[in-house]
Enzyme design. Structure first.
Site, mmCIF file in Angstrom:
data_model
loop_
_atom_site.group_PDB
_atom_site.id
_atom_site.type_symbol
_atom_site.label_atom_id
_atom_site.label_comp_id
_atom_site.label_asym_id
_atom_site.label_seq_id
_atom_site.Cartn_x
_atom_site.Cartn_y
_atom_site.Cartn_z
ATOM 1 N N ASP A 28 13.595 -6.441 6.361
ATOM 2 C CA ASP A 28 14.191 -5.180 5.921
ATOM 3 C C ASP A 28 14.044 -4.195 7.077
ATOM 4 O O ASP A 28 13.231 -4.408 7.989
ATOM 5 C CB ASP A 28 13.498 -4.644 4.662
ATOM 6 C CG ASP A 28 14.249 -3.463 4.062
ATOM 7 O OD1 ASP A 28 15.498 -3.497 4.040
ATOM 8 O OD2 ASP A 28 13.602 -2.494 3.625
ATOM 9 N N GLU A 30 14.227 0.194 8.253
ATOM 10 C CA GLU A 30 14.380 1.621 7.951
ATOM 11 C C GLU A 30 15.060 2.251 9.165
ATOM 12 O O GLU A 30 14.702 1.948 10.316
ATOM 13 C CB GLU A 30 13.026 2.289 7.704
ATOM 14 C CG GLU A 30 12.185 1.651 6.609
ATOM 15 C CD GLU A 30 12.782 1.766 5.224
ATOM 16 O OE1 GLU A 30 13.721 2.581 5.038
ATOM 17 O OE2 GLU A 30 12.327 1.021 4.328
ATOM 18 N N ASP A 83 21.597 -3.456 7.147
ATOM 19 C CA ASP A 83 20.527 -4.058 7.946
ATOM 20 C C ASP A 83 21.102 -5.003 8.994
ATOM 21 O O ASP A 83 20.571 -5.100 10.112
ATOM 22 C CB ASP A 83 19.552 -4.821 7.047
ATOM 23 C CG ASP A 83 18.805 -3.899 6.101
ATOM 24 O OD1 ASP A 83 18.203 -2.943 6.584
ATOM 25 O OD2 ASP A 83 18.850 -4.132 4.877
ATOM 26 N N TYR A 148 4.900 1.566 0.946
ATOM 27 C CA TYR A 148 6.269 1.508 0.433
ATOM 28 C C TYR A 148 7.121 0.565 1.271
ATOM 29 O O TYR A 148 7.873 -0.263 0.740
ATOM 30 C CB TYR A 148 6.876 2.910 0.437
ATOM 31 C CG TYR A 148 8.343 2.955 0.140
ATOM 32 C CD1 TYR A 148 8.824 2.874 -1.163
ATOM 33 C CD2 TYR A 148 9.282 3.068 1.170
ATOM 34 C CE1 TYR A 148 10.179 2.908 -1.436
ATOM 35 C CE2 TYR A 148 10.642 3.098 0.907
ATOM 36 C CZ TYR A 148 11.086 3.025 -0.394
ATOM 37 O OH TYR A 148 12.437 3.053 -0.659
ATOM 38 N N ASP A 152 9.022 -3.564 0.414
ATOM 39 C CA ASP A 152 10.434 -3.925 0.526
ATOM 40 C C ASP A 152 10.640 -5.383 0.919
ATOM 41 O O ASP A 152 11.744 -5.912 0.755
ATOM 42 C CB ASP A 152 11.136 -3.019 1.551
ATOM 43 C CG ASP A 152 11.477 -1.653 0.977
ATOM 44 O OD1 ASP A 152 11.414 -1.492 -0.254
ATOM 45 O OD2 ASP A 152 11.795 -0.737 1.761
#
Length: 348
Positions: A28, A30, A83, A148, A152
């Protein structure tokens, strides 16, 4: 499980051999793109075997991860489209094999769920809520941010096993894998400048010269935004673009009077380039479209779009498949318009 924080090239290189050997791994990312045309990668989350790593791309080169992506391992992601774009830009590679848990869930009666809702349904676990306005580029990350971020990818490997098993039981695994492969092959979303005007809601109804100017101006804006790595709306707002298309100014003074245009848009070289795009649109006579991509539907067939859409929705409910996986309204319109690229002409 605790996540390993990786903020050096040497530390990342130590992980790569085991990642390359993994049959299955989860990824994943960000990122931010509020002030740029291209996404700014801020964090990469990885899970394989019994390990989780958070890699800081502000301190670590992600290029070596391309070796993992190109390898034989199955890459697990959730809602992977953005992504994939980020990884392609950062690593110069896309996964050789992809399993998107959101797409897979859509073939089991879920409505393209968020990761948190899918994890809660499948594991009875509520993931920590993240702050939508979190600045992932700021260092150091807070402990709650890291928790957090790790969540993911923490459940993705087990999600793939669960979903694949149930899809196989219902003879739908090949459907899901085919849809994942279509997503993987699309890879990085390359925005065609000649189609940029069609993404502007207020521009689509334009006809004649106004449509042609809107096409030329939106194409110029898209190219310049990519060249300068800034959002298209920063360069020229949609409202100003449509106003320019309707009025077709020929001088800087004409341009200055149009609603939404301010000092940034009339200063050189931007003002001159805008006027040049207006002239190019007028001379072109009509907007360019992708070759072989017919979007006009015969007027006798237009009522069929609504009828077929209703039938697809009912079929999706009866079959417990997410409606958009069967067909979107755009898919139906493309098929009825005779487009060679119509999604409904191929596949499962």
């Amino acid at each position: 499980m605790p996540a390993l924080w990786v903020d050096s090239d040497a530390g990342f290189e130590r992980l790569l051999p085991s990642l390359c050997k993994a049959d299955v791994y989860a990824v994943d990312t960000e990122f931010h793109r509020e002030r740029t045309y291209f996404p700014q990668l801020a964090l990469v989350q990885l899970a394989w075997g019994d390990q989780i790593a958070l890699v800081d791309p502000l301190a670590v080169s992600m290029a070596p991860f391309g070796t993992v992506l190109k390898g034989p391992g199955l890459c697990i992601m959730h809602a992977a489209s953005q992504d994939l774009e980020v990884l392609d830009l950062a690593c110069g590679a896309l996964p050789s094999r992809l399993f998107d848990t959101q797409l897979a869930a859509g073939f089991l009666g879920h409505s393209l769920p968020s990761l948190s809702s899918l994890v809660e349904k499948e594991f009875g676990t509520k993931l920590a809520k993240g702050d939508r306005l979190t600045d992932w580029l700021r260092r150091p990350l807070r402990p709650e941010q890291m928790t957090y971020a790790a969540a993911d990818v923490e459940y993705l490997l087990e999600l793939e096993r669960k979903l694949s098993g149930r899809l196989e039981q219902r003879a739908r695994l090949t459907w899901a894998l085919e849809e994942c492969e279509h997503l993987r092959q699309r890879g990085r979303a390359q925005r065609d400048p000649d189609q940029a005007w069609l993404r502007i809601k207020e521009a689509r109804p334009l006809r004649g010269q106004a449509a042609s100017v809107a096409w030329a101006l939106a194409a110029w804006r898209e190219r310049r935004a990519a060249d300068t790595d800034q959002p298209v709306r920063f360069l020229l707002p949609d409202m100003a673009l449509v106003g320019i298309a309707q009025r077709a100014p020929s001088t800087i003074e004409d341009l200055r009077r149009i609603r939404g245009v301010d000092g940034r848009h009339v200063r050189r070289p931007v003002g001159d380039e805008v006027l040049a795009a207006v002239r190019a649109g007028i001379e072109a006579g009509q907007p360019k479209t992708r070759s072989g991509d017919t979007t006009e539907i015969d007027r006798h067939l237009r009522p069929a779009v609504t009828l077929v859409s209703a039938w697809v929705s009912q079929l999706a409910r009866d079959s417990e498949i997410e409606t958009s996986l069967l067909a979107t309204r755009a898919d139906i319109e493309a098929l009825l318009a005779g487009s060679d690229a119509a999604r409904l002409r191929i596949g499962w």
